[in-house]
Design a protein around this motif. Structure first.
Motif, PDB file in Angstrom:
ATOM      1  N   ALA A  19       0.834  -1.209   0.000  1.00 40.13           N
ATOM      2  CA  ALA A  19       0.000   0.000   0.000  1.00 40.13           C
ATOM      3  C   ALA A  19       0.863   1.251   0.000  1.00 40.13           C
ATOM      4  CB  ALA A  19      -0.929  -0.020   1.208  1.00 40.13           C
ATOM      5  N   LEU A  20       1.957   1.231   0.775  1.00 36.97           N
ATOM      6  CA  LEU A  20       2.852   2.381   0.839  1.00 36.97           C
ATOM      7  C   LEU A  20       3.428   2.703  -0.534  1.00 36.97           C
ATOM      8  CD1 LEU A  20       4.219   4.251   3.084  1.00 36.97           C
ATOM      9  CD2 LEU A  20       6.197   2.747   2.820  1.00 36.97           C
ATOM     10  N   PHE A 300     -10.419   6.172  -6.608  1.00 40.79           N
ATOM     11  CA  PHE A 300     -10.244   6.665  -5.242  1.00 40.79           C
ATOM     12  C   PHE A 300      -8.864   6.321  -4.685  1.00 40.79           C
ATOM     13  CE2 PHE A 300     -10.818   6.622  -0.620  1.00 40.79           C
ATOM     14  CZ  PHE A 300     -11.417   7.867  -0.438  1.00 40.79           C
ATOM     15  N   SER A 301      -8.386   5.118  -4.988  1.00 40.94           N
ATOM     16  CA  SER A 301      -7.057   4.684  -4.522  1.00 40.94           C
ATOM     17  C   SER A 301      -6.629   3.493  -5.365  1.00 40.94           C
ATOM     18  CB  SER A 301      -7.095   4.284  -3.042  1.00 40.94           C
ATOM     19  OG  SER A 301      -7.788   3.051  -2.866  1.00 40.94           O
ATOM     20  N   TRP A 302      -5.339   3.139  -5.241  1.00 41.01           N
ATOM     21  CA  TRP A 302      -4.868   1.925  -5.903  1.00 41.01           C
ATOM     22  C   TRP A 302      -5.671   0.716  -5.427  1.00 41.01           C
ATOM     23  CZ3 TRP A 302      -2.090  -1.973  -3.061  1.00 41.01           C
ATOM     24  CH2 TRP A 302      -1.718  -3.077  -3.839  1.00 41.01           C
ATOM     25  N   GLY A 303      -5.912   0.637  -4.120  1.00 40.65           N
ATOM     26  CA  GLY A 303      -6.679  -0.481  -3.589  1.00 40.65           C
ATOM     27  C   GLY A 303      -8.060  -0.576  -4.209  1.00 40.65           C
ATOM     28  N   ASP A 304      -8.731   0.561  -4.387  1.00 43.85           N
ATOM     29  CA  ASP A 304     -10.062   0.544  -4.985  1.00 43.85           C
ATOM     30  C   ASP A 304     -10.019   0.127  -6.447  1.00 43.85           C
ATOM     31  OD1 ASP A 304     -12.128   1.618  -2.955  1.00 43.85           O
ATOM     32  OD2 ASP A 304     -10.441   2.972  -2.729  1.00 43.85           O
ATOM     33  N   TRP A 323      -5.392  -8.685   0.026  1.00 44.79           N
ATOM     34  CA  TRP A 323      -6.600  -8.093   0.614  1.00 44.79           C
ATOM     35  C   TRP A 323      -6.234  -7.055   1.664  1.00 44.79           C
ATOM     36  CZ3 TRP A 323      -8.367 -13.755   1.728  1.00 44.79           C
ATOM     37  CH2 TRP A 323      -8.620 -14.397   0.501  1.00 44.79           C
ATOM     38  N   ARG A 324      -5.199  -7.364   2.433  1.00 40.82           N
ATOM     39  CA  ARG A 324      -4.751  -6.400   3.436  1.00 40.82           C
ATOM     40  C   ARG A 324      -4.150  -5.161   2.755  1.00 40.82           C
ATOM     41  NH1 ARG A 324      -2.677  -7.625   9.362  1.00 40.82           N
ATOM     42  NH2 ARG A 324      -1.509  -5.747   9.888  1.00 40.82           N
ATOM     43  N   ALA A 325      -3.401  -5.363   1.693  1.00 38.53           N
ATOM     44  CA  ALA A 325      -2.814  -4.235   0.967  1.00 38.53           C
ATOM     45  C   ALA A 325      -3.896  -3.349   0.367  1.00 38.53           C
ATOM     46  CB  ALA A 325      -1.884  -4.752  -0.130  1.00 38.53           C
ATOM     47  N   HIS A 331      -7.869   2.676   2.997  1.00 39.79           N
ATOM     48  CA  HIS A 331      -7.943   3.342   4.309  1.00 39.79           C
ATOM     49  C   HIS A 331      -7.074   4.591   4.338  1.00 39.79           C
ATOM     50  CE1 HIS A 331      -8.383   3.604   8.714  1.00 39.79           C
ATOM     51  NE2 HIS A 331      -7.124   4.008   8.681  1.00 39.79           N
ATOM     52  N   LEU A 332      -5.838   4.497   3.874  1.00 40.84           N
ATOM     53  CA  LEU A 332      -4.940   5.653   3.892  1.00 40.84           C
ATOM     54  C   LEU A 332      -5.531   6.802   3.075  1.00 40.84           C
ATOM     55  CD1 LEU A 332      -1.454   3.921   3.447  1.00 40.84           C
ATOM     56  CD2 LEU A 332      -2.572   4.585   5.581  1.00 40.84           C
ATOM     57  N   ALA A 333      -6.039   6.481   1.883  1.00 33.13           N
ATOM     58  CA  ALA A 333      -6.627   7.525   1.036  1.00 33.13           C
ATOM     59  C   ALA A 333      -7.868   8.120   1.689  1.00 33.13           C
ATOM     60  CB  ALA A 333      -6.978   6.944  -0.335  1.00 33.13           C
ATOM     61  N   HIS A 334      -8.680   7.265   2.309  1.00 30.70           N
ATOM     62  CA  HIS A 334      -9.909   7.748   2.941  1.00 30.70           C
ATOM     63  C   HIS A 334      -9.595   8.706   4.093  1.00 30.70           C
ATOM     64  CE1 HIS A 334     -14.106   7.626   4.329  1.00 30.70           C
ATOM     65  NE2 HIS A 334     -13.571   7.685   5.528  1.00 30.70           N
ATOM     66  N   VAL A 335      -8.654   8.333   4.962  1.00 33.34           N
ATOM     67  CA  VAL A 335      -8.340   9.181   6.105  1.00 33.34           C
ATOM     68  C   VAL A 335      -7.758  10.516   5.648  1.00 33.34           C
ATOM     69  CG1 VAL A 335      -6.891   9.424   8.158  1.00 33.34           C
ATOM     70  CG2 VAL A 335      -8.074   7.264   7.716  1.00 33.34           C
TER      71      VAL A 335
END
Length: 345
Positions: A19-20, A300-304, A323-325, A331-335
């Motif tokens: 994620a980082l 919204f983010s790479w994860g999305d 899934w955790r990544a 989460h990081l993008a949302h916060v």
């Protein structure tokens, strides 16, 4: 008022590093991650080498990372692991800020001071632990002593007031009072910044129902909102429990921890007749059709973007690390978006 900075306290595991590595430029400028070096069955020296390699492969340019070696304090020959990590990362031009815990021995204070002088002379003082609350009276003299041994100026230090696990209204009310006492006592000193951190994700989600989305309250976000009048930066444990957990069980069923304004939505999907992780496609199809899927969708983010891909049943469905990544990335993008639009900003 300036936008609060975001201080996620992250476990040094593959999902978090993935994620980082996918942070966008505007996210890097508002993020101050603090990594807890994970212990290794192969010993602390191996843990340190693995951490350096993972950070070197994933840290975006311009990001300073807090490094906490509480769970692997000395390497195999008894020398402070923080110095090994600091030396290696200095060679790669990756800046870090060593974390000082007041329960550390004097040798660790000295090592953190040396590590800080290799990296912009910046350090992080972290109050509290999983088992101990910050104590504004006792901690004041302990901080002075630790910084004196480390030979670090207070104005070069960030103060993290860590309330650890908050999992109910009662926990939040108690943590709020303790944090206010700390801010009253220590907040008028010349810190580089002050952070209030806590975590609300349960230690396990195996009791959450399958094949439906279940909301869990983000009590850590609620705690910060109650303290926003005092202006601290925001810290949490992202989508993990504050305590260092053991290895993830092999072959968990498809699951996702998905962050929204006041809740996480927990998805756990039973395996279908095809076996494997194909039911994660069904999980993602349900997610993107929900009212908590962001208006920006896959942008919204790479994860999305990965979750949207899985909703289209494009291979592959991933594993627990992915899934955790993906959940951490969202989460990081949302916060960061949340802090940018917060009334306290």
């Amino acid at each position: 008022m300036a936008m609060a900075q975001y201080w996620p306290i992250l476990k040094a595991r593959a999902g978090e590093f993935k994620a980082l590595a996918r942070l966008r430029d505007h996210e890097v400028s508002t993020l101050q991650p603090l990594f807890e070096v994970s212990p290794s069955d192969d010993g602390p020296t191996h843990a340190g080498l693995k951490f350096v390699r993972q950070l070197r492969e994933s840290a975006p340019a311009g990001l300073t990372v807090g490094v906490d070696t509480t769970y692997a304090r000395v390497n195999d020959d008894g020398r402070p692991l923080i110095m090994e990590i600091a030396n290696d990362l200095a060679l790669w031009g990756i800046p870090i800020a060593p974390v000082i815990r007041l329960q550390d021995p004097d040798e660790q204070f000295s090592a953190c001071g040396e590590a800080a002088r290799l990296h912009n002379e910046t350090a992080i003082v972290r109050l509290g632990s999983i088992t101990t609350d910050p104590d504004p009276v006792a901690d004041s003299s302990r901080i002075s002593r630790a910084l004196s041994i480390a030979k670090i100026n207070r104005e070069r230090c960030h103060l993290v007031v860590d309330m650890a696990d908050v999992s109910s209204e009662r926990d939040v009310s108690r943590a709020e009072q303790i944090a206010r006492n700390v801010l009253d006592s220590l907040g008028n000193q010349e810190w580089a910044s002050i952070v209030v951190a806590s975590g609300a994700m349960p230690s396990a989600i195996t009791n959450v129902p399958r094949n439906e989305a279940t909301p869990l309250a983000r009590w850590d976000w609620e705690l910060w909102k109650r303290l926003a009048d005092r202006g601290p930066d925001f810290g949490d444990y992202a989508i993990a429990h504050p305590e260092m957990q053991g290895p993830v069980p092999r072959g968990p069923i498809p699951s996702l921890r998905y962050t929204t304004s006041d809740h996480w939505w927990i998805y756990r999907w039973a395996r279908n007749e095809t076996g494997g992780n194909d039911s994660f496609y069904d999980l993602c199809k349900t997610l993107v059709a929900s009212d908590h899927w962001p208006a920006e969708g896959s942008n919204f983010s790479w994860g999305d973007s990965e979750l949207a891909r899985c909703a289209r049943r494009q291979p592959g469905p991933g594993s627990a690390t992915q899934w955790r990544a993906w959940g951490t990335s969202h989460h990081l993008a949302h916060v960061i978006n949340e802090l940018a639009s917060s009334p306290a900003s």
